[in-house]
Design an enzyme around this catalytic site. Structure first.
Site, PDB file in Angstrom:
ATOM      1  N   HIS A   1       0.839  -1.199   0.000  1.00 33.31           N
ATOM      2  CA  HIS A   1       0.000   0.000   0.000  1.00 33.31           C
ATOM      3  C   HIS A   1       0.873   1.248   0.000  1.00 33.31           C
ATOM      4  CE1 HIS A   1      -2.598  -2.759   2.753  1.00 33.31           C
ATOM      5  NE2 HIS A   1      -2.766  -3.084   1.489  1.00 33.31           N
TER       6      HIS A   1
ATOM      7  N   TYR B   1       3.605   2.649  13.417  1.00 34.22           N
ATOM      8  CA  TYR B   1       4.041   3.695  12.499  1.00 34.22           C
ATOM      9  C   TYR B   1       3.385   5.032  12.802  1.00 34.22           C
ATOM     10  CZ  TYR B   1      -0.065   1.895   9.914  1.00 34.22           C
ATOM     11  OH  TYR B   1      -1.320   1.447   9.553  1.00 34.22           O
TER      12      TYR B   1
END
Length: 185
Positions: A69, A132
């Protein structure tokens, strides 16, 4: 995991995609690290991420595979527990389109991923927490670019064969590189 690394950045074949060695300090109690330390990372040449959101993907099984992605924001990736095989593909328009970089990530390693670079990972240990920071908020209208994990053109060398991995049906259906519209830069 290696204790006592020196904070350092390493370039990759994908412009802007950077590997960061993070010092981890451990003893009989466990370990500690400064996962994101703005001033120190800016001094090493990383862009000012300006995080606005922190995401964690908990993955129970070895072989859990997510991606590829490319989001419309920058990401600072690390692992809180466990270990992953990470794969990145440049999906931005230009000469680098389709360039691949792979490496293993444990708590002593982080990756800065610029917007438009496709990101994927496969867990190598059970109970892996992949975390993240991002510099924009997720919205349902965000424009992602996807690439099939099994694309023969980029040929990611997954340590666990995709037939034996845990994948979502959605990730199995992403287009091959020939069908991907490059992200405008």
């Amino acid at each position: 995991m290696e204790y006592g690394k020196t904070l350092a950045v390493r370039a990759t074949p994908i412009p802007g995609l950077t590997v960061i060695d993070i010092p981890v300090h451990g003893d009989n109690r466990g370990w500690f690290k400064e996962n994101w330390q703005r001033a120190k990372l800016l001094d090493l040449g990383l862009p000012d991420l300006g995080p606005v959101q922190n995401n964690i993907s908990f993955n129970r099984s070895v072989g859990t595979t997510r991606g590829i992605h490319a989001e419309p924001w920058d990401k600072f990736i690390s692992v809180a527990t466990g270990r992953v095989f990470g794969a990145w593909v440049d999906l931005r328009a230009g000469d680098g389109f389709g360039t691949v970089f792979t490496t293993e990530i444990d708590p002593a390693t982080a990756i800065f991923v610029p917007r438009g670079v496709g990101n994927a990972f496969q867990t190598l240990e059970p109970d892996t927490a992949y975390t993240y920071l991002v510099n924009d908020h997720w919205t349902p209208n965000a424009e992602y670019t996807f690439l099939n994990l099994a694309d023969e053109t980029v040929a990611v060398p997954w340590p666990i064969a995709l037939e034996d991995a845990e994948l979502s049906e959605k990730d199995r259906q992403h287009p091959r590189l020939a069908g991907v519209t490059p992200v405008a830069t």
